[in-house]
Design an enzyme around this catalytic site. Structure first.
Site, PDB file in Angstrom:
ATOM      1  N   LYS A   1       0.816  -1.210   0.000  1.00  0.00           N
ATOM      2  CA  LYS A   1       0.000   0.000   0.000  1.00  0.00           C
ATOM      3  C   LYS A   1       0.852   1.264   0.000  1.00  0.00           C
ATOM      4  CE  LYS A   1      -4.376  -1.796   1.622  1.00  0.00           C
ATOM      5  NZ  LYS A   1      -5.470  -1.757   2.616  1.00  0.00           N
TER       6      LYS A   1
ATOM      7  N   ARG B   1      -3.859 -10.285   4.679  1.00  0.00           N
ATOM      8  CA  ARG B   1      -4.356 -10.249   3.301  1.00  0.00           C
ATOM      9  C   ARG B   1      -3.247  -9.669   2.433  1.00  0.00           C
ATOM     10  NH1 ARG B   1      -6.725  -6.709  -0.306  1.00  0.00           N
ATOM     11  NH2 ARG B   1      -8.357  -7.578  -1.666  1.00  0.00           N
TER      12      ARG B   1
END
Length: 274
Positions: free
Chosen positions: A221, A255
């Site tokens: 991210k 995840r």
């Protein structure tokens, strides 16, 4: 902690890894990467072999400022892939990344095992009832607004306290309908500034008070690659560092886009007996 997936009891006392398969053309890291069935199946097979307990399948990009996709297009994208994966790898525990109850119900009927909703049921009033009726685990994430608007909704009185209050309300609503297996995801990158993401990670252990499994999605991210002045493509090492911290603070599920490296984090942390 355990969850029931299609009659299979999954023990989360040892953290598990959820591998990501995006079939959207515009996801922030792997958008458009898996363009055909052969590529998708190869990726799923690789993640399962590397140790993924779950495969998370998404057909609606939730990156900041993502374009709207109709329900019909989302279903057209996702349903054939659900059927393809489960025909080829029938034991796969398939998680469906959607905030739409019709998409959730259709995929559950086709054999999906979990629903992963970025809005915790707030973008579709029928979602909680659908999950309750289907008796599948429900992953509820914290977000404000929509992917299109979330990055302008980052004002909090107290970041972690506000998110915990959000989950207490959403969990109560889910429990009232009979949803048994609930997993919370604090939503790194969703309606949070870069600084708030790191505050959230720093205080992540406070989420243990909820007494539900905790899913953490940090993989590649912008909070990593912007801090390191690099790109999502070059953010694997940073991802492993933050995944390790998340595990130390109580994450039950990671995840990720890179299953092998996440499994290595789990195996090494396990030796420290946290």
């Amino acid at each position: 902690m355990t969850i029931n997936c299609k009659g299979q009891i999954i023990d989360l006392s040892t953290p598990k890894v959820m591998g990501v398969l995006n079939i959207t053309p515009d996801s922030f890291y792997d958008g458009g990467k898996h363009k055909d069935e052969t590529s998708m199946l190869y990726h799923v097979e690789s993640m399962l072999k590397e140790g993924a307990a779950f495969i998370d399948l998404g057909a609606y990009s939730s990156r900041p400022n993502a374009d709207h996709v109709s329900e019909a297009i989302e279903l057209k994208r996702i349903l054939p892939i659900v059927k393809l994966i489960l025909k080829t790898f029938p034991d796969t525990l398939l998680s469906i990344d959607t905030f739409r109850s019709k998409v959730a119900k259709t995929c559950i009927d086709a054999g999906a095992a979990l629903i992963n909703d970025i809005s915790a049921g707030k973008l579709d009033d029928n979602m909680l009832n659908t999950v309750a009726d289907s008796k599948v685990p429900f992953i509820m994430m914290h977000m404000r607004g929509t992917p299109k608007t979330m990055q302008i909704q980052t004002n909090y009185n107290n970041l972690v306290k506000d998110i915990l209050f959000y989950f207490s309300e959403r969990i109560a609503a889910a429990r009232a309908l009979g949803i048994v297996d609930i997993i919370v995801d604090p939503g790194f990158g969703f309606a949070k500034t870069l600084e708030q993401n790191y505050q959230l990670l720093n205080e992540l252990e406070l989420f243990n008070i909820i007494e539900t499994p905790l899913l953490v999605g940090l993989s590649r991210k912008s909070m990593i690659y912007k801090t390191l002045n690099t790109s999502a493509k070059e953010a694997l090492n940073g991802t492993s560092v933050l995944n390790t911290i998340a595990l130390q603070k109580g994450a039950s599920i990671l995840r990720v886009h890179d299953v092998k490296e996440a499994m290595e984090c789990v195996k090494l942390i396990k030796l420290l007996n946290y």
